[in-house]
Design a protein around this motif. Structure first.
Motif, PDB file in Angstrom:
ATOM      1  N   TRP A  50      -4.943   8.478  -7.056  1.00 42.98           N
ATOM      2  CA  TRP A  50      -4.155   9.526  -7.709  1.00 42.98           C
ATOM      3  C   TRP A  50      -2.671   9.284  -7.487  1.00 42.98           C
ATOM      4  O   TRP A  50      -1.868   9.346  -8.414  1.00 42.98           O
ATOM      5  N   ASP A 260      -9.688  15.564  -8.304  1.00 45.39           N
ATOM      6  CA  ASP A 260      -8.690  14.613  -8.797  1.00 45.39           C
ATOM      7  C   ASP A 260      -9.042  14.134 -10.198  1.00 45.39           C
ATOM      8  O   ASP A 260      -8.244  14.201 -11.094  1.00 45.39           O
ATOM      9  N   THR A 262      -9.729  10.931 -11.053  1.00 40.54           N
ATOM     10  CA  THR A 262      -9.222   9.600 -11.358  1.00 40.54           C
ATOM     11  C   THR A 262     -10.338   8.786 -12.016  1.00 40.54           C
ATOM     12  O   THR A 262     -11.488   9.216 -12.068  1.00 40.54           O
ATOM     13  N   TYR A 326      -6.040   7.238 -16.382  1.00 42.23           N
ATOM     14  CA  TYR A 326      -5.765   6.967 -14.981  1.00 42.23           C
ATOM     15  C   TYR A 326      -7.047   7.012 -14.169  1.00 42.23           C
ATOM     16  O   TYR A 326      -8.100   7.367 -14.698  1.00 42.23           O
TER      17      TYR A 326
END
Length: 326
Positions: A50, A260, A262, A326
């Motif tokens: 992250w 998160d 990701t 991402y």
């Protein structure tokens, strides 16, 4: 001859005034006139996927916006950030932005920036300060809400459980804003069901290796773990490694909810190793550059800007993965 001398004096005076600029202290003449601004940015470190994505977003956005970015990596240490901010003040940058390592201990340096006339923007993490008006705004996620979403999933998943549900928590960096608020939000959410018990909670420092190490200790001390709440993807992925090494199946024998979203976390969710994922978007760069330009120009901005997030189950993660940035 007198006319020539008078003209030369006028030119010299104009040059001095132009060199002084017309902006407030800490703000260059070019920045005040709408030209390139200089930003000092202090990043927490590179402890997770992250954080790497967040750094890339800020650096890329600065180039795109024509912002002269002076970047400093604190390597997870508050004293490094304080030194970096003081260096930015000495360099007379136009604006300072930083993502605080921890929540407290910033009063002195923030007051120094205020007294120098340099506006400060907080990104990703907030601070506790007793000094008024020492930063212009805070851009970041609602960490309490993220913890609540994670807890809400656990409540729903184990609504019909006949007995105690044993939960272990992998906390983020001690004293950091996300660790404090995600813990708070999660506790509030699961508090509606007395069967849901956090039997162990320890920091993994937002790292994959830390998550693995703590999870290994949890498995030895508590053979009957039902759920892992990992406060970021990297610690959750470390927990997956520890669970598999112990001969158990993550996502089945032990449920995992993480925060998160990701790419690696999304992949783990799509693969069924994570059961539920709460997003915390790291791509704050474009928004930060836009706000920084407004702040330097003297425009008013909201004192709190919440970045939108969402949640993912297995099917949703699999569908989102191909276009994940991402």
């Amino acid at each position: 001859m007198n006319r020539v001398l008078t003209a030369m004096l006028g030119i010299a005076t104009a040059g001095v005034l132009a060199a002084c600029g017309s902006g407030p202290a800490g703000q260059s003449g070019d920045a005040a006139g709408g030209e390139q601004i200089t930003m000092g940015f202090s990043q927490v470190g590179a402890e997770s996927g992250w954080r790497t994505a967040n750094t890339t977003s800020i650096q890329d956005a600065a180039k795109e916006a024509g912002v002269d970015l002076k970047f400093s990596d604190a390597n997870g240490k508050q004293e490094n950030q304080i030194s970096a901010i003081r260096s930015f003040i000495q360099q007379r940058v136009d604006v300072i932005a930083f993502s605080p390592v921890v929540r407290t201990g910033w009063d002195a340096v923030l007051l120094e920036a205020k007294n120098a006339g340099i506006p400060v923007i907080l990104t990703d993490r907030a601070v506790d300060t007793s000094e008024p008006d020492v930063y212009k705004t805070f851009i970041g996620a609602d960490f309490v809400q993220e913890g609540q979403w994670a807890g809400d999933w656990v409540v729903k998943e184990f609504a019909a459980a006949p007995g105690p549900v044993n939960i272990v928590q992998l906390e983020g960096t001690t004293g950091s804003d996300p660790a404090l608020e995600r813990t708070s939000g999660f506790a509030k959410a699961i508090g509606v069901n007395p069967n849901l018990k956090v039997i162990a909670s320890q920091t993994g420092d937002f790292t994959r290796s830390g998550g693995k190490q703590v999870m290994e200790a949890f498995l030895k001390a508590h053979p009957d773990i039902d759920v892992v709440f990992a406060q970021n993807d990297d610690m959750g992925l470390g927990a997956v490694e520890a669970i598999e090494a112990a001969g158990k199946k993550p996502g089945t024998d032990i449920k995992i909810v993480a925060i998160d979203a990701t790419h690696d976390g999304m992949q783990a969710t799509a693969d069924g190793k994570f059961n539920f994922l709460v997003e915390c978007n790291p791509l704050l760069g474009p928004q930060l550059m836009d706000i920084a330009k407004k702040v330097v120009a003297g425009e008013s901005v909201p004192n709190r800007i919440v970045t939108p997030d969402q949640t993912f189950d297995q099917a949703q993660a699999a569908a989102a993965l191909p276009e994940r940035k991402y």
